[in-house]
Each structure stands twice: as structure tokens, then as C-alpha cells.
Scaffold this motif. Sequence first.
Motif, PDB file in Angstrom:
ATOM      1  N   LEU A  51      12.361  -0.930  -2.091  1.00  0.00           N
ATOM      2  CA  LEU A  51      11.255  -1.667  -2.696  1.00  0.00           C
ATOM      3  C   LEU A  51      10.368  -0.698  -3.466  1.00  0.00           C
ATOM      4  O   LEU A  51       9.972   0.341  -2.941  1.00  0.00           O
ATOM      5  CB  LEU A  51      10.443  -2.387  -1.620  1.00  0.00           C
ATOM      6  N   VAL A  52      10.081  -1.030  -4.713  1.00  0.00           N
ATOM      7  CA  VAL A  52       9.267  -0.149  -5.553  1.00  0.00           C
ATOM      8  C   VAL A  52       8.013  -0.883  -6.015  1.00  0.00           C
ATOM      9  O   VAL A  52       8.066  -2.049  -6.389  1.00  0.00           O
ATOM     10  CB  VAL A  52      10.060   0.360  -6.779  1.00  0.00           C
ATOM     11  N   ALA A  53       6.905  -0.190  -5.980  1.00  0.00           N
ATOM     12  CA  ALA A  53       5.624  -0.754  -6.417  1.00  0.00           C
ATOM     13  C   ALA A  53       5.373  -0.316  -7.849  1.00  0.00           C
ATOM     14  O   ALA A  53       4.905   0.789  -8.102  1.00  0.00           O
ATOM     15  CB  ALA A  53       4.502  -0.288  -5.502  1.00  0.00           C
ATOM     16  N   THR A  54       5.713  -1.181  -8.780  1.00  0.00           N
ATOM     17  CA  THR A  54       5.633  -0.799 -10.194  1.00  0.00           C
ATOM     18  C   THR A  54       4.213  -0.464 -10.622  1.00  0.00           C
ATOM     19  O   THR A  54       3.988   0.427 -11.435  1.00  0.00           O
ATOM     20  CB  THR A  54       6.184  -1.921 -11.085  1.00  0.00           C
ATOM     21  N   ARG A  55       3.226  -1.165 -10.088  1.00  0.00           N
ATOM     22  CA  ARG A  55       1.850  -0.875 -10.510  1.00  0.00           C
ATOM     23  C   ARG A  55       1.371   0.455  -9.948  1.00  0.00           C
ATOM     24  O   ARG A  55       0.453   1.066 -10.493  1.00  0.00           O
ATOM     25  CB  ARG A  55       0.907  -2.000 -10.082  1.00  0.00           C
ATOM     26  N   GLN A  56       1.998   0.932  -8.857  1.00  0.00           N
ATOM     27  CA  GLN A  56       1.633   2.218  -8.281  1.00  0.00           C
ATOM     28  C   GLN A  56       2.297   3.355  -9.059  1.00  0.00           C
ATOM     29  O   GLN A  56       1.683   4.371  -9.344  1.00  0.00           O
ATOM     30  CB  GLN A  56       2.079   2.287  -6.813  1.00  0.00           C
ATOM     31  N   ILE A  57       3.569   3.174  -9.355  1.00  0.00           N
ATOM     32  CA  ILE A  57       4.309   4.215 -10.062  1.00  0.00           C
ATOM     33  C   ILE A  57       3.850   4.310 -11.504  1.00  0.00           C
ATOM     34  O   ILE A  57       3.836   5.383 -12.106  1.00  0.00           O
ATOM     35  CB  ILE A  57       5.821   3.947  -9.972  1.00  0.00           C
ATOM     36  N   GLY A  58       3.428   3.160 -12.059  1.00  0.00           N
ATOM     37  CA  GLY A  58       2.803   3.154 -13.379  1.00  0.00           C
ATOM     38  C   GLY A  58       3.680   3.714 -14.471  1.00  0.00           C
ATOM     39  O   GLY A  58       4.855   3.391 -14.594  1.00  0.00           O
ATOM     40  N   ASN A  59       3.112   4.616 -15.268  1.00  0.00           N
ATOM     41  CA  ASN A  59       3.802   5.157 -16.439  1.00  0.00           C
ATOM     42  C   ASN A  59       4.431   6.519 -16.162  1.00  0.00           C
ATOM     43  O   ASN A  59       4.454   7.388 -17.040  1.00  0.00           O
ATOM     44  CB  ASN A  59       2.828   5.266 -17.620  1.00  0.00           C
ATOM     45  N   GLN A  60       4.932   6.704 -14.964  1.00  0.00           N
ATOM     46  CA  GLN A  60       5.607   7.969 -14.657  1.00  0.00           C
ATOM     47  C   GLN A  60       6.857   8.118 -15.523  1.00  0.00           C
ATOM     48  O   GLN A  60       7.523   7.143 -15.834  1.00  0.00           O
ATOM     49  CB  GLN A  60       5.986   8.005 -13.177  1.00  0.00           C
ATOM     50  N   PRO A  61       7.196   9.353 -15.906  1.00  0.00           N
ATOM     51  CA  PRO A  61       8.399   9.564 -16.731  1.00  0.00           C
ATOM     52  C   PRO A  61       9.674   9.199 -15.973  1.00  0.00           C
ATOM     53  O   PRO A  61       9.690   9.144 -14.734  1.00  0.00           O
ATOM     54  CB  PRO A  61       8.343  11.058 -17.058  1.00  0.00           C
ATOM     55  N   ARG A  63       0.809  -1.212   0.000  1.00  0.00           N
ATOM     56  CA  ARG A  63       0.000   0.000   0.000  1.00  0.00           C
ATOM     57  C   ARG A  63       0.848   1.270   0.000  1.00  0.00           C
ATOM     58  O   ARG A  63       0.449   2.301   0.517  1.00  0.00           O
ATOM     59  CB  ARG A  63      -0.949  -0.017   1.208  1.00  0.00           C
ATOM     60  N   TYR A  64       2.020   1.199  -0.595  1.00  0.00           N
ATOM     61  CA  TYR A  64       2.872   2.374  -0.725  1.00  0.00           C
ATOM     62  C   TYR A  64       3.566   2.299  -2.073  1.00  0.00           C
ATOM     63  O   TYR A  64       3.569   1.255  -2.723  1.00  0.00           O
ATOM     64  CB  TYR A  64       3.895   2.439   0.416  1.00  0.00           C
ATOM     65  N   LEU A  65       4.157   3.395  -2.505  1.00  0.00           N
ATOM     66  CA  LEU A  65       4.815   3.418  -3.811  1.00  0.00           C
ATOM     67  C   LEU A  65       6.227   2.857  -3.758  1.00  0.00           C
ATOM     68  O   LEU A  65       6.670   2.166  -4.661  1.00  0.00           O
ATOM     69  CB  LEU A  65       4.875   4.843  -4.347  1.00  0.00           C
ATOM     70  N   ALA A  66       6.940   3.199  -2.714  1.00  0.00           N
ATOM     71  CA  ALA A  66       8.314   2.722  -2.554  1.00  0.00           C
ATOM     72  C   ALA A  66       8.677   2.842  -1.088  1.00  0.00           C
ATOM     73  O   ALA A  66       8.055   3.605  -0.347  1.00  0.00           O
ATOM     74  CB  ALA A  66       9.285   3.528  -3.420  1.00  0.00           C
ATOM     75  N   SER A  67       9.674   2.095  -0.662  1.00  0.00           N
ATOM     76  CA  SER A  67      10.085   2.174   0.738  1.00  0.00           C
ATOM     77  C   SER A  67      11.559   1.840   0.875  1.00  0.00           C
ATOM     78  O   SER A  67      12.156   1.183   0.018  1.00  0.00           O
ATOM     79  CB  SER A  67       9.254   1.226   1.606  1.00  0.00           C
TER      80      SER A  67
END
Length: 264
Positions: free
Chosen positions: A170-180, A151-155
Motif C-alpha cells: 500500500l502506497v500513500a501517494t499524497r505522502q510520497i508526493g513528487n519524489q523522483p 499515517r505512513y508512506l507505504a506498508s
Amino acid sequence: MLNKFYVAAAAVLLFSATSCQKNDAPVQEETITNDVINSVKAMGFSTQNIMATEGGYIVEGDIFIPGSDLKRAHNGTILRVGESEQYRTTNLVTGLPRVITISVDSKLPSSYVAATDDAIARFNAENLQITFQRVSSGASIAIKAAPRNARYLASAGFPTSNGNPYNQVLVATRQIGNQPQATVATILAHEIGHCIGFRHTDYMDRSYSCGGSTANEGASTVGAILIPGTPAGPDPNSWMLACIGSGQNRPFNNNDKTALAYLY
């Protein structure tokens, strides 16, 4: 209007949800006890939205605290930059000068390699006593995928008591999505900042970058050290602010550079 999301101390950016580590099983919500809340507050972290995770807790959107650390005494200092403060933790990376290696898990999209190289270049351009180098394995800091149900974007966490950087982001790829790429690089640089001992710039009032009500947890058991020569006034563009807008890029500003040079 840009969406706000938490970047981390360890959590980095919160777009619409949050994330960390590889695990697709449903998450069973764990009750956060008063003992945990009181311990988190005593350590000087915000007690809002504490999240239980494997081995500990996520606070302030992206900062991992091991459960074993909750009762440990903390006597650190705070670095202030003008009226918007740069904070560090009790532990810093030692053994300087030092090369810190970083790896990107092969399960992550290749775009994370480019974003990691961008983040590394930002640090190395500052000519610090710590430099960063990307390697394929055996790294000091491993960038990995967070669980899909996180439930977070990265930690990330903070340096260890023996002077090593925290060992993973740790990165949440589905949260960060298509960010540049520049936005992802900013998120990664923010989490690496936690790994080497930085806290959120607006720790004393997270509403500065996140909006909402004032959230001032006080200095708790840590002191404060003013960085000489930094300007007074708000600092709206620091790479260690708790929240950032979607699509935003935050390379190091002058105050960030002063804080980095002061520590390293």
C-alpha cells in the motif's frame, strides 16, 4: 538537509506524515493496549509508534502485522551483514525457482508503473531463484493506494506460512508526493523486500538511519545467522534501512546482494 522518512517491513519512508488502502473517512484513533504492545515486543518489533489499521497493526513505520498473528509463536532467524544486519522473518517464499507477479492498481498515477518496473529490474538483475514480472491483474503482489488518511508512506507484510509472498503493498501517494522515480522505486523495492521476508537492516538500532535515540528491541524469539564473507563496519546504503532521505536512491549494495543471494 534531507528529510527522513520510514521505509517499510513492512512501512516504507516517513516524510512528514504516514499512509495505506482506499478510504477518505476520518480515522478514529484506537488505543494501543498493553497486551498489543507486549505481543509486538515479543515478536521482536519496535513498540514505538504502533498504529492500528484495518485487520491489524502497522509497526516500524511500514510493517503490517495481522491481529491474529500477535499471539502466534515465532521462531525465525536473523541474517547479519557486518555490523549492520540483514534480517529475515520466520517465513520465506518457497517453491523455488518461482516467478512472482506484481500488479499496479489503475487508480495509481502512471508514474508508479515506471517505478515498479524499475524495482522489478533491480531484483531480476541479481539472477535469483525468484524473479518478478509485472501483470495487469491476478498478481502475487498487488500495489495499491493506501487510504488518504493513512499515517505512513507505504506498508507491506511478510510471507505466509505456506510459502507465498505477502500479497499487497500500500502506497500513500499524497505522502510520497513528487519524489523522483528512483526514490519511489527504492520505496517499492523495500516493501517488496518485506513481502519476500526481509526486515529492516537496522532493526537492532533504528537510530542508525532514522536518527533520534537508540532503539534496540533485541532478537526476541528469533535467532541469528551470520552471512559468511560480508565485511565488518556500518552499512549506510542498504535498501532495507528503516529510513531514507527525500530524493534518495538506494539500489542494492554489495551486502544487500549477498543477503538476497543467501536467501534466494
